[in-house]
Design a protein around this motif. Structure first.
Motif, mmCIF file in Angstrom:
data_model
loop_
_atom_site.group_PDB
_atom_site.id
_atom_site.type_symbol
_atom_site.label_atom_id
_atom_site.label_comp_id
_atom_site.label_asym_id
_atom_site.label_seq_id
_atom_site.Cartn_x
_atom_site.Cartn_y
_atom_site.Cartn_z
ATOM 1 N N UNK A 30 0.823 -1.211 0.000
ATOM 2 C CA UNK A 30 0.000 0.000 0.000
ATOM 3 C C UNK A 30 0.853 1.254 0.000
ATOM 4 N N UNK A 31 1.970 1.242 0.712
ATOM 5 C CA UNK A 31 2.801 2.437 0.839
ATOM 6 C C UNK A 31 3.967 2.479 -0.139
ATOM 7 N N UNK A 32 4.295 1.350 -0.744
ATOM 8 C CA UNK A 32 5.437 1.289 -1.644
ATOM 9 C C UNK A 32 5.285 2.277 -2.802
ATOM 10 N N UNK A 33 4.129 2.276 -3.437
ATOM 11 C CA UNK A 33 3.895 3.182 -4.566
ATOM 12 C C UNK A 33 3.971 4.640 -4.161
ATOM 13 N N UNK A 34 3.441 4.952 -2.992
ATOM 14 C CA UNK A 34 3.494 6.332 -2.507
ATOM 15 C C UNK A 34 4.934 6.745 -2.227
ATOM 16 N N UNK A 35 5.706 5.875 -1.607
ATOM 17 C CA UNK A 35 7.116 6.165 -1.344
ATOM 18 C C UNK A 35 7.900 6.358 -2.630
ATOM 19 N N UNK A 36 7.659 5.509 -3.607
ATOM 20 C CA UNK A 36 8.330 5.610 -4.910
ATOM 21 C C UNK A 36 7.993 6.933 -5.596
ATOM 22 N N UNK A 37 6.715 7.275 -5.581
ATOM 23 C CA UNK A 37 6.268 8.518 -6.237
ATOM 24 C C UNK A 37 6.874 9.745 -5.557
ATOM 25 N N UNK A 38 6.890 9.734 -4.223
ATOM 26 C CA UNK A 38 7.474 10.848 -3.473
ATOM 27 C C UNK A 38 8.974 10.946 -3.739
ATOM 28 N N UNK A 39 9.672 9.818 -3.719
ATOM 29 C CA UNK A 39 11.122 9.819 -3.939
ATOM 30 C C UNK A 39 11.463 10.336 -5.333
ATOM 31 N N UNK A 40 10.728 9.882 -6.334
ATOM 32 C CA UNK A 40 10.977 10.340 -7.697
ATOM 33 C C UNK A 40 10.747 11.848 -7.812
ATOM 34 N N UNK A 41 9.697 12.346 -7.183
ATOM 35 C CA UNK A 41 9.404 13.775 -7.210
ATOM 36 C C UNK A 41 10.523 14.563 -6.539
ATOM 37 N N UNK A 42 10.985 14.089 -5.395
ATOM 38 C CA UNK A 42 12.031 14.788 -4.640
ATOM 39 C C UNK A 42 13.338 14.840 -5.425
ATOM 40 N N UNK A 43 13.643 13.793 -6.154
ATOM 41 C CA UNK A 43 14.884 13.762 -6.932
ATOM 42 C C UNK A 43 14.773 14.625 -8.192
ATOM 43 N N UNK A 44 13.598 14.638 -8.831
ATOM 44 C CA UNK A 44 13.463 15.305 -10.125
ATOM 45 C C UNK A 44 12.994 16.764 -10.064
ATOM 46 N N UNK A 45 12.118 17.124 -9.145
ATOM 47 C CA UNK A 45 11.451 18.426 -9.194
ATOM 48 C C UNK A 45 12.270 19.610 -8.666
ATOM 49 N N UNK A 46 12.909 19.502 -7.502
ATOM 50 C CA UNK A 46 13.641 20.695 -7.036
ATOM 51 C C UNK A 46 14.830 20.995 -7.944
ATOM 52 N N UNK A 47 15.198 22.260 -7.996
ATOM 53 C CA UNK A 47 16.384 22.666 -8.756
ATOM 54 C C UNK A 47 17.575 22.609 -7.795
ATOM 55 N N UNK A 48 18.197 21.433 -7.723
ATOM 56 C CA UNK A 48 19.310 21.239 -6.795
ATOM 57 C C UNK A 48 20.505 22.058 -7.250
ATOM 58 N N UNK A 49 21.051 22.869 -6.362
ATOM 59 C CA UNK A 49 22.202 23.713 -6.703
ATOM 60 C C UNK A 49 23.522 23.057 -6.329
ATOM 61 N N UNK A 50 23.482 21.996 -5.561
ATOM 62 C CA UNK A 50 24.714 21.321 -5.140
ATOM 63 C C UNK A 50 24.694 19.874 -5.611
#
Length: 159
Positions: A30-50
């Protein structure tokens, strides 16, 4: 036809079933998909400066009506973040870390899992609508530098 070949076939089938990979616990599913979706968003969406980002994971804030175990969700999110290709390093954050000076590559990730409306009753299951709020902070700052919301529904029978 004798019963010996039939017994051998049944025995082999039972042994193969026992030797197969264990099933994933329902809550993990139940939570695996939510964790995957959140992790992918966190890696891809912010403009990481470092480069070599280190995420400090705060204890999730979870609406109790969702019946989601806080530490289990934190573990699921941590595993999903670590599994991301070229993803960040991940550390569990505790409030005592707020006093320490932090390098520019460290970000505090706060998550808030909220119930969003009434339970949806289907013919074979019930779904709990949710909103997962993700926010990145510089440690020590009260203002998030990045925010994102993920909406969905969790299957109650899988919790």
């Amino acid at each position: 036809m004798t019963t010996k070949p039939l017994c051998c076939v049944l025995l082999i089938g039972m042994l193969a079933g026992c030797a197969s990979a264990p099933q994933t616990p329902p809550q993990r599913q139940a939570l695996y998909g939510l964790g995957e979706r959140a992790a992918q968003t966190i890696v891809e969406k912010p403009d990481w400066s470092a480069e070599d980002i280190v995420l400090l994971l705060a204890r999730p804030d979870i609406d109790m009506s969702l019946e989601v175990d806080t530490e289990y969700f934190r573990e699921t999110l941590t595993r999903a973040l670590l599994a991301q290709h070229e993803g960040p390093q991940v550390l569990n954050w505790v409030p005592s870390m707020a006093d320490a000076s932090t390098p520019d590559n460290q970000w505090l990730l706060k998550t808030h899992l909220l119930a969003q409306g009434p339970v949806l009753t289907l013919s074979d299951r019930e779904l709990r609508p949710y909103r997962l709020e993700l926010a990145l902070y510089r440690p020590g700052s009260a203002t998030p530098r990045w925010r994102w919301d993920i909406d969905g529904a969790l299957d109650i029978s899988a919790l």
